[in-house]
Design an enzyme around this catalytic site. Structure first.
Site, short mmCIF file in Angstrom:
data_model
loop_
_atom_site.label_atom_id
_atom_site.label_comp_id
_atom_site.label_asym_id
_atom_site.label_seq_id
_atom_site.Cartn_x
_atom_site.Cartn_y
_atom_site.Cartn_z
N TYR A 40 46.19 59.74 34.37
CA TYR A 40 46.30 59.04 35.65
C TYR A 40 47.65 59.32 36.30
O TYR A 40 47.73 59.69 37.48
CB TYR A 40 46.11 57.53 35.44
CG TYR A 40 46.39 56.71 36.67
CD1 TYR A 40 45.49 56.69 37.73
CD2 TYR A 40 47.56 55.95 36.78
CE1 TYR A 40 45.74 55.94 38.88
CE2 TYR A 40 47.82 55.20 37.92
CZ TYR A 40 46.91 55.20 38.96
OH TYR A 40 47.16 54.47 40.09
N ARG B 237 36.86 47.75 48.68
CA ARG B 237 37.41 46.67 47.87
C ARG B 237 38.90 46.87 47.65
O ARG B 237 39.46 47.89 48.03
CB ARG B 237 36.69 46.60 46.52
CG ARG B 237 36.83 47.86 45.67
CD ARG B 237 36.01 47.75 44.41
NE ARG B 237 36.18 48.92 43.57
CZ ARG B 237 35.57 49.09 42.41
NH1 ARG B 237 34.73 48.16 41.97
NH2 ARG B 237 35.78 50.18 41.69
N TYR C 95 53.19 47.36 40.46
CA TYR C 95 52.17 46.36 40.14
C TYR C 95 51.82 45.56 41.39
O TYR C 95 52.69 44.95 42.00
CB TYR C 95 52.66 45.43 39.03
CG TYR C 95 51.75 44.25 38.80
CD1 TYR C 95 50.38 44.45 38.55
CD2 TYR C 95 52.22 42.95 38.86
CE1 TYR C 95 49.53 43.38 38.36
CE2 TYR C 95 51.38 41.87 38.65
CZ TYR C 95 50.03 42.09 38.40
OH TYR C 95 49.19 41.02 38.22
N PRO D 161 52.70 52.46 45.09
CA PRO D 161 52.88 51.06 44.67
C PRO D 161 53.20 50.93 43.19
O PRO D 161 52.80 51.77 42.36
CB PRO D 161 51.53 50.42 44.98
CG PRO D 161 50.77 51.41 45.80
CD PRO D 161 51.31 52.75 45.40
#
Length: 238
Positions: free
Chosen positions: A142, A12, A174, A172
């Site tokens: 995180y 996904r 957002y 990356p």
């Protein structure tokens, strides 16, 4: 001749888009995921799907046993911000569990998968780990896990580069149209994230897929040991 591309967390989100990108190029793509959704995604994309929890040694061993002798590109995308799935820790025990969960999902998963497949990576191949802009503000479990991933990747590059294998991190900012925020991104926060960029737009999954495709290409053989930021200028380097 088609290359073998292995993508963890490919069922996904960004992983799925990267898998689609390489599949469209005619490569032999193998994706992993923790649930049987990986088989559904594999059928939709026309790739091979194998159920695997990349943070569990036995699961990674079982996955590796199903692969052939050679891997050309390994993309470690399995991970995510475990903090978003629960409430704030109320005790040291809860805090330890939170940190362990994010380290396991975002660092250990890449270490285990890479270690299992390291001897199968062909010369001229590429290893791409997916980091985060959060590593630059590593006050959370995180962000700290992603910062550790970048540091480990730089060291691994020194080990693998003499054999012709590049190691890089794509970091990356957002990225729209993913389930990263698990429905918890408010309109106000989204606007803030976009306003922080120079080009005033969100990143898109295909931006990430395109950069990973380039890093795995013959044109990127002298790029290794790098963290490459993909955030529209929200975080800049010099």
């Amino acid at each position: 001749m088609a290359r073998t591309i292995v993508i963890t967390g490919g069922s996904r989100g960004l992983g799925r888009q990267v898998a689609r990108r390489f599949s469209d190029l005619g490569e032999h793509v193998v994706i992993t995921g923790r649930s049987d959704r990986v088989r559904e995604t594999a059928a939709e994309l026309g790739v091979t799907g194998i159920e695997c929890d990349a943070s569990e040694p036995a699961s990674v061993d079982a996955f590796a046993a199903q692969l052939g002798d050679g891997v050309d590109v390994l993309v470690n995308m399995a991970g995510g911000n475990v903090d978003l799935a629960g409430s704030a820790p109320k005790s040291l025990k809860d805090l330890a569990a939170q940190w362990n969960a994010n380290l396991s999902a975002n660092l250990l998963s890449a270490v285990l998968t890479t270690s299992a497949l390291r001897d199968r990576l062909r010369p001229g191949g590429a290893l791409v780990n997916v980091g985060s802009i959060g590593a630059e503000y590593a006050s959370s479990s995180y962000g700290a896990a992603k910062a550790a991933l970048a540091a480990w990747s730089a060291g691994l590059s020194a080990e693998l580069a003499p054999t012709g294998i590049t190691v890089n991190v794509v970091s990356p900012g957002y990225i729209e149209d993913t389930d990263f925020f698990q429905g918890k991104l408010t309109a106000e926060r989204r606007a803030q994230l976009i306003a922080a960029t120079h080009d005033k737009r969100p990143g898109r999954p295909d931006d990430v897929a395109g950069l990973i495709e380039f890093l795995a290409s013959p044109q990127a053989r002298h790029i290794t040991g790098q963290t490459i930021h993909l955030n529209g200028g929200a975080y800049t380097t010099r």
